[in-house]
Design a protein around this motif. Structure first.
Motif, PDB file in Angstrom:
ATOM      1  N   VAL A 185       5.488  45.314  59.007  1.00  0.00           N
ATOM      2  CA  VAL A 185       6.483  46.362  59.099  1.00  0.00           C
ATOM      3  C   VAL A 185       8.123  46.017  58.522  1.00  0.00           C
ATOM      4  CG1 VAL A 185       7.135  48.885  59.082  1.00  0.00           C
ATOM      5  CG2 VAL A 185       4.692  48.002  59.567  1.00  0.00           C
ATOM      6  N   PHE A 186       8.666  45.338  59.015  1.00  0.00           N
ATOM      7  CA  PHE A 186       9.745  45.429  59.601  1.00  0.00           C
ATOM      8  C   PHE A 186      10.033  43.761  58.564  1.00  0.00           C
ATOM      9  CE2 PHE A 186       9.931  47.778  62.919  1.00  0.00           C
ATOM     10  CZ  PHE A 186      11.093  48.727  62.966  1.00  0.00           C
ATOM     11  N   GLU A 226      11.228  44.955  54.901  1.00  0.00           N
ATOM     12  CA  GLU A 226      12.683  45.227  54.906  1.00  0.00           C
ATOM     13  C   GLU A 226      13.423  45.202  54.771  1.00  0.00           C
ATOM     14  OE1 GLU A 226      12.725  48.952  54.377  1.00  0.00           O
ATOM     15  OE2 GLU A 226      10.216  48.265  53.346  1.00  0.00           O
ATOM     16  N   HIS A 274      11.329  55.697  61.545  1.00  0.00           N
ATOM     17  CA  HIS A 274      10.602  55.522  61.360  1.00  0.00           C
ATOM     18  C   HIS A 274       9.936  54.356  60.445  1.00  0.00           C
ATOM     19  CE1 HIS A 274       8.099  56.773  57.872  1.00  0.00           C
ATOM     20  NE2 HIS A 274       9.044  55.645  56.859  1.00  0.00           N
ATOM     21  N   LEU A 275      10.587  54.075  60.603  1.00  0.00           N
ATOM     22  CA  LEU A 275      10.138  51.998  60.188  1.00  0.00           C
ATOM     23  C   LEU A 275       9.227  51.665  61.951  1.00  0.00           C
ATOM     24  CD1 LEU A 275      12.193  50.194  58.019  1.00  0.00           C
ATOM     25  CD2 LEU A 275      10.091  51.292  57.784  1.00  0.00           C
ATOM     26  N   TYR A 297      16.074  55.717  60.223  1.00  0.00           N
ATOM     27  CA  TYR A 297      14.980  54.541  59.174  1.00  0.00           C
ATOM     28  C   TYR A 297      14.483  53.375  59.615  1.00  0.00           C
ATOM     29  CZ  TYR A 297      13.176  52.760  56.031  1.00  0.00           C
ATOM     30  OH  TYR A 297      12.501  51.638  54.200  1.00  0.00           O
ATOM     31  N   TYR A 298      15.050  53.042  60.428  1.00  0.00           N
ATOM     32  CA  TYR A 298      14.795  51.937  61.108  1.00  0.00           C
ATOM     33  C   TYR A 298      13.736  51.943  62.863  1.00  0.00           C
ATOM     34  CZ  TYR A 298      17.870  48.807  59.602  1.00  0.00           C
ATOM     35  OH  TYR A 298      18.216  47.816  58.333  1.00  0.00           O
TER      36      TYR A 298
END
Length: 318
Positions: free
Chosen positions: A270-271, A274, A31-32, A28-29
């Motif tokens: 982006v991060f 999350e 993907h980010l 998933y990271y």
């Protein structure tokens, strides 16, 4: 050729990005990280018009949407190869940008921001309601992945797509640096500092502003095209005003008017949301508060703070 410290830092950063997938265990990271690199492309374009020319544009997400929808529709309705649609998407976006920029750049300051905001709303409404073409809120599904002639690359593997986006982001960052260091870039900075003086010495500031605006849109269109083929699905919700504000914040937080700023800022926007999911009810409030404080106390962005610290250390050594 002597390797300058800044060149060494860029080379080290590029090597670090190249090695990053080897240290990411949670996919998933990865993907980010891909999404962040796509945002790097869009933010570099935003930086040309905002950071160097001094005009805050609130239509970047709309241009990302035009790029995404144009690549998808050209592939669906004209059966064009994926690589060709990715190359054509920035040109289609540029054509729209000329139509938007021609009236928008006749005004300055807050008026320009308001006009571009209105155009972003128009683009969003058209994408949402022109269901015969865009499928409206349901979106377009089944957008194909890129392919290689002999199929030796697995484009469904996120690591493959990561390196593809990394190469494109590095090339577009290099292109932005070339523009900034050229005569055109010098004129854009002069427009930001004193547009009236630029006009007084016989330079058509409007033409250079239009160049920066259209080039910014082409960066966004390319980012949108890459995003569409990566996700294989698009709908209008991700191309609204909120996403345009993210592009603006990426430039501000990273460092407006710097090449490294949009790279840092893109990963930040982006991060950070999350990592704030642990406080889901207050996530947007905390996110907004962090951004406001960063804007107040770091007006030159993260790059500006790093530069100040480096200068202080250099003086201390001296």
């Amino acid at each position: 050729m002597i390797l300058r410290p800044t060149h060494a830092l860029w080379l080290a950063g590029l090597v670090g990005f190249a090695l990053l997938p080897q240290f990411i265990e949670v996919k998933y990271y990865l993907h980010l990280s891909i999404l962040a690199l796509i945002w790097v492309i869009a933010a570099q374009g935003q930086n040309l018009i905002q950071g160097y020319t001094g005009y805050v544009s609130i239509v970047q997400a709309g241009f990302i949407g035009i790029g995404a929808y144009s690549t998808a529709l050209m592939g669906i309705h004209f059966d064009l190869p994926v690589w060709l649609t990715i190359l054509l998407a920035p040109l289609v976006t540029a054509a729209f940008a000329v139509g938007v920029g021609y009236p928008s750049l006749r005004v300055k300051g807050h008026y320009f921001a308001i006009v571009t905001l209105a155009f972003n709303l128009v683009i969003f409404i058209v994408l949402m309601n022109f269901t015969e073409l865009t499928e409206g809120e349901a979106g377009i599904t089944g957008i194909p992945k890129p392919g290689s002639p002999d199929g030796w690359l697995n484009w469904r593997d996120r690591e493959t797509y990561y390196y593809f986006v990394l190469i494109v982001a590095a090339l577009m960052t290099g292109l932005a640096a070339l523009i900034v260091r050229s005569r055109i870039g010098q004129i854009l900075v002069a427009i930001r500092q004193n547009e009236d003086l630029v006009g007084a010495i016989g330079i058509s500031a409007w033409k250079y502003k239009l160049f920066a605006f259209v080039t910014s849109a082409m960066f966004a269109g390319l980012a949108g095209a890459i995003y569409a083929h990566y996700q294989s699905f698009i709908n209008p919700e991700i191309f609204g005003v909120a996403q345009s504000l993210d592009a603006i914040l990426a430039v501000i937080i990273g460092g407006s008017g710097t090449i490294a700023g949009p790279v840092i800022g893109a990963f930040f926007v982006v991060f950070l949301p999350e990592y704030l999911r642990f406080a889901d009810s207050f996530r947007l409030i905390i996110y907004g508060l962090v951004l406001v404080l960063a804007t107040i106390f770091m007006p030159r962005g993260i790059v500006g703070v790093a530069t100040s610290v480096a200068d202080w250390l250099r003086r201390r050594r001296a």
